[in-house]
Design a protein around this motif. Structure first.
Motif, short mmCIF file in Angstrom:
data_model
loop_
_atom_site.label_atom_id
_atom_site.label_comp_id
_atom_site.label_asym_id
_atom_site.label_seq_id
_atom_site.Cartn_x
_atom_site.Cartn_y
_atom_site.Cartn_z
N ASP A 106 26.09 -58.44 17.87
CA ASP A 106 27.18 -57.46 18.02
C ASP A 106 27.77 -57.62 19.42
N PHE A 107 28.61 -58.64 19.60
CA PHE A 107 29.10 -58.98 20.94
C PHE A 107 30.13 -57.97 21.44
N VAL A 108 30.96 -57.45 20.55
CA VAL A 108 31.94 -56.44 20.96
C VAL A 108 31.22 -55.19 21.45
N GLY A 109 30.22 -54.75 20.69
CA GLY A 109 29.45 -53.58 21.09
C GLY A 109 28.70 -53.81 22.39
N ALA A 110 28.19 -55.03 22.56
CA ALA A 110 27.47 -55.37 23.79
C ALA A 110 28.37 -55.26 25.00
N LEU A 111 29.56 -55.85 24.92
CA LEU A 111 30.48 -55.83 26.07
C LEU A 111 30.98 -54.42 26.35
N ALA A 112 31.15 -53.61 25.31
CA ALA A 112 31.58 -52.22 25.52
C ALA A 112 30.51 -51.45 26.29
N ALA A 113 29.23 -51.61 25.91
CA ALA A 113 28.15 -50.93 26.63
C ALA A 113 28.06 -51.40 28.07
N LEU A 114 28.22 -52.69 28.28
CA LEU A 114 28.13 -53.25 29.63
C LEU A 114 29.31 -52.82 30.49
N ASP A 115 30.49 -52.68 29.91
CA ASP A 115 31.64 -52.18 30.66
C ASP A 115 31.37 -50.78 31.19
N LYS A 116 30.76 -49.93 30.37
CA LYS A 116 30.44 -48.57 30.81
C LYS A 116 29.40 -48.59 31.92
N ALA A 117 28.41 -49.45 31.79
CA ALA A 117 27.39 -49.55 32.84
C ALA A 117 28.00 -50.01 34.16
#
Length: 620
Positions: free
Chosen positions: A495-506
């Protein structure tokens, strides 16, 4: 059913406002009393559905594109950030027209950032599609529209009220009910944090007075007690809702005033002032505010005698702050000072010796010396076990850190036993709904991830995040750490889109807390590069690596275990991109640095095998 609660339309000149609005909407928690309330869109949930914000410049073609049209169609509302720039933007107007053609006139909301509505000329802030209604054929008519607008311009609604107006529009809740519940929630948070902060302060002052009273006459005890009581009453008096706008009072308002007054008014009472400032420093640390924590801890040191338990504890807390921001050298310096700052024959000495051993082990851990860290932490655990009294919290932390060090060297069975022991200690002392319990669950999820048990890891991080959302603010560093792990797990599961979204928030959280060049931001970009590479976006992955390299160079220098990891990441990126020569070059450079750092590193054999296999088979 729509995918998005709102589509944010804006000119890229207003990107900062768009980022604030997007973050505020996606992280807003509906007041508990309103959750489940019937609305035109179903029962009110705890949080709004996702909000769509386009982050890229629109194409030069004459069409919005299928992705944006789909997002507009799948959005319940549209929020237009209004300014003279957006009023002149062809694309903002096209988005408004496209949305209205699908959803009608009543679901487009306005947020005025600058300019004037219906002013015309250079000051006009409403795009044409917002100023006028659509005709029956879908073209723009000359019938004036009256859009619902919130206003963040100076002297208008202010950001909080404007946000509540937008949320009221998105949910169908009445603004007055939402505002009252939100204000009540903020006041409850104020009361809780203030009560805890000042309760601890009162306790520490009382202990200081008691200790001081053993040496002083009764008159001195009364003087100190009167001074302490006067100080606390004065603090409440200057934050009295009867004399000050309650909307401007927050928990941090009172905590900041306690801190400032203690620094300036208790210089003549160093024992009381030092205790109070150490307490506020600890509270700031627990709230995820490192700068304020360090400020008060250093102020406490200025009031402590050359040798005391309080001085040693403040130095140890400063050492923790140092290694958390990626400065192991300063952390070691604080530990050495702490070891010299107390009487090793005093009754409190065994407890301090255990804490010093633990902090020293953690410097090894952040420096990548995991096997050595595990040994030191095992020794620290034994010191805590030997102490009289209840030290379950401290022991649980040491066991959890030791387990993490063991995971780093692939000793999973030993780590599992330690994680289980730590979780049992926390559950027995604090119960399940506590931040330390959540941390133990998160760390166990990380161990499962490292061991390839991705389903178990996913379930574990989900439980941890649920607890964090209950007990912590959204910008707490523990939330950021959980988001990093969420991103890594999502990458592993595809789930690369979900991964990058979580990392953007971090990344956003760490940047606000520590600045854009902190090592924690570099860590986020490290994992964002991994996700981008796995997704097939090599160029983006290499950009993330370049940013991380700059941060790691400044934080750790060129000879550090994290530099080895970064080189291996570049090698993986090139291997996935079918560039074996580049992949082999970076892998061999990583191997040389790994050998230079520690010729006995157990991982050298594995690195050498990876380098040899590049170009011959799929290794990543």
């Amino acid at each position: 059913m729509t995918r998005f609660s709102a589509f944010i339309s804006y000119s890229h000149a207003d990107s900062a406002v768009a980022r604030w609005l997007h973050h505020s909407l996606e992280t807003f928690r509906i007041p508990r009393a309103l959750v489940g309330t019937p609305s035109p869109f179903g029962d009110i949930p705890h949080r709004l559905p996702p909000v769509f914000r386009d982050r890229d410049e629109l194409p030069a073609s004459g069409d919005l594109g299928e992705e944006l049209r789909s997002a507009l169609a799948d959005s319940r509302f549209q929020v237009v950030i209004c300014s003279p720039q957006s009023a002149r933007s062809k694309w903002v107007n096209e988005e408004i027209l496209s949305f209205k053609r699908v959803h009608g006139e009543g679901r487009t909301l306005a947020l005025i950032a600058s300019g004037e509505p219906y002013a015309g000329g250079d000051l006009e802030c409403f795009p044409p599609g917002l100023r006028f209604r659509l005709a029956a054929d879908g073209t723009l008519s000359d019938v004036r529209a009256e859009p619902i607008a919130a206003d963040i311009r100076p002297g208008k609604d202010g950001r909080r009220l404007a946000l509540l107006k937008i949320i009221a529009g998105l949910t169908g809740l009445k603004l007055d009910a939402l505002a009252r519940r939100d204000a009540a929630r903020r006041q409850r948070r104020l009361a809780i944090v203030t009560g805890l902060s000042l309760g601890v302060a009162v306790l520490t002052i009382g202990l200081a007075i008691y200790a001081d009273g053993q040496r002083r006459v009764a008159e001195s005890q009364r003087r100190l007690a009167d001074k302490s009581l006067e100080f606390l009453i004065g603090t409440f008096a200057i934050a009295n809702p009867a004399t000050e706008n309650p909307k401007t009072i927050t928990a941090l308002t009172i905590l900041d005033r306690v801190s400032k007054r203690a620094s300036s008014e208790l210089a003549r009472e160093p024992a009381v002032g030092a205790k109070l400032l150490a307490t506020t420093g600890e509270i700031y640390f627990n709230l995820g505010l490192p700068k304020e924590s360090e400020r008060d801890l250093r102020a406490a040191l200025a009031l402590e005698p050359a040798q005391s338990e309080g001085r040693a504890l403040a130095l140890l807390k400063l050492s923790t702050l140092a290694y958390k921001r990626g400065d192991p050298k300063q952390s070691l310096d604080f530990i050495a000072q702490a070891n010299q700052a107390y009487d090793h024959d005093a009754a409190y000495a065994p407890s301090l010796a255990a804490k010093v051993a633990e902090r020293r082990a953690m410097v090894d851990y952040v420096a990548g010396r995991y096997a050595e860290a595990a040994k030191r932490l095992d020794g620290a655990a034994n010191l805590f076990r030997a102490l009289p009294g209840d030290h379950r919290s401290e022991l649980g932390g040491v066991l959890m850190n030791e387990a993490q060090a063991l995971v780093r060297v692939r000793r999973f069975a030993e780590a599992d036993r330690l994680f289980a022991a730590a979780s049992a200690l926390y559950a027995a002392k604090f119960g399940t709904n506590h931040v330390l319990t959540a941390t133990s669950i998160q760390n166990r999820a990380w161990a499962d991830f490292e061991n390839g048990r991705f389903a178990e890891a996913d379930a574990g991080i989900g439980r941890a995040v649920a607890i964090y959302r209950t007990v912590l603010d959204d910008d707490h560093p523990s939330v950021a750490a959980s988001l990093i792990l969420t991103g890594r797990i999502r990458t592993a599961r595809g789930d690369f889109v979900g991964a990058l979204a979580a990392l953007d928030k971090a990344r956003s959280i760490y940047t606000r807390l520590y600045g854009p060049t902190n090592s924690a931001v570099g860590d986020v970009d490290f994992y964002a590069a991994e996700a981008s590479s796995a997704r097939g976006d090599t160029d983006r992955a290499l950009r993330y690596v370049s940013v991380t390299k700059l941060i790691y160079d400044a934080s750790y220098g060129p000879k550090d275990p994290d530099q080895v990891e970064l080189l291996m990441l570049r090698s993986r990126i090139f291997a996935r991109a079918n560039r074996p020569d580049d992949a082999r070059r970076d892998c061999e450079t990583a191997l040389k640095l790994q050998i230079l750092l520690d010729p006995n590193d157990d991982g050298i054999i594995g690195t050498r095998r990876i380098c040899a296999a590049i170009g011959t088979r799929r290794i990543y």
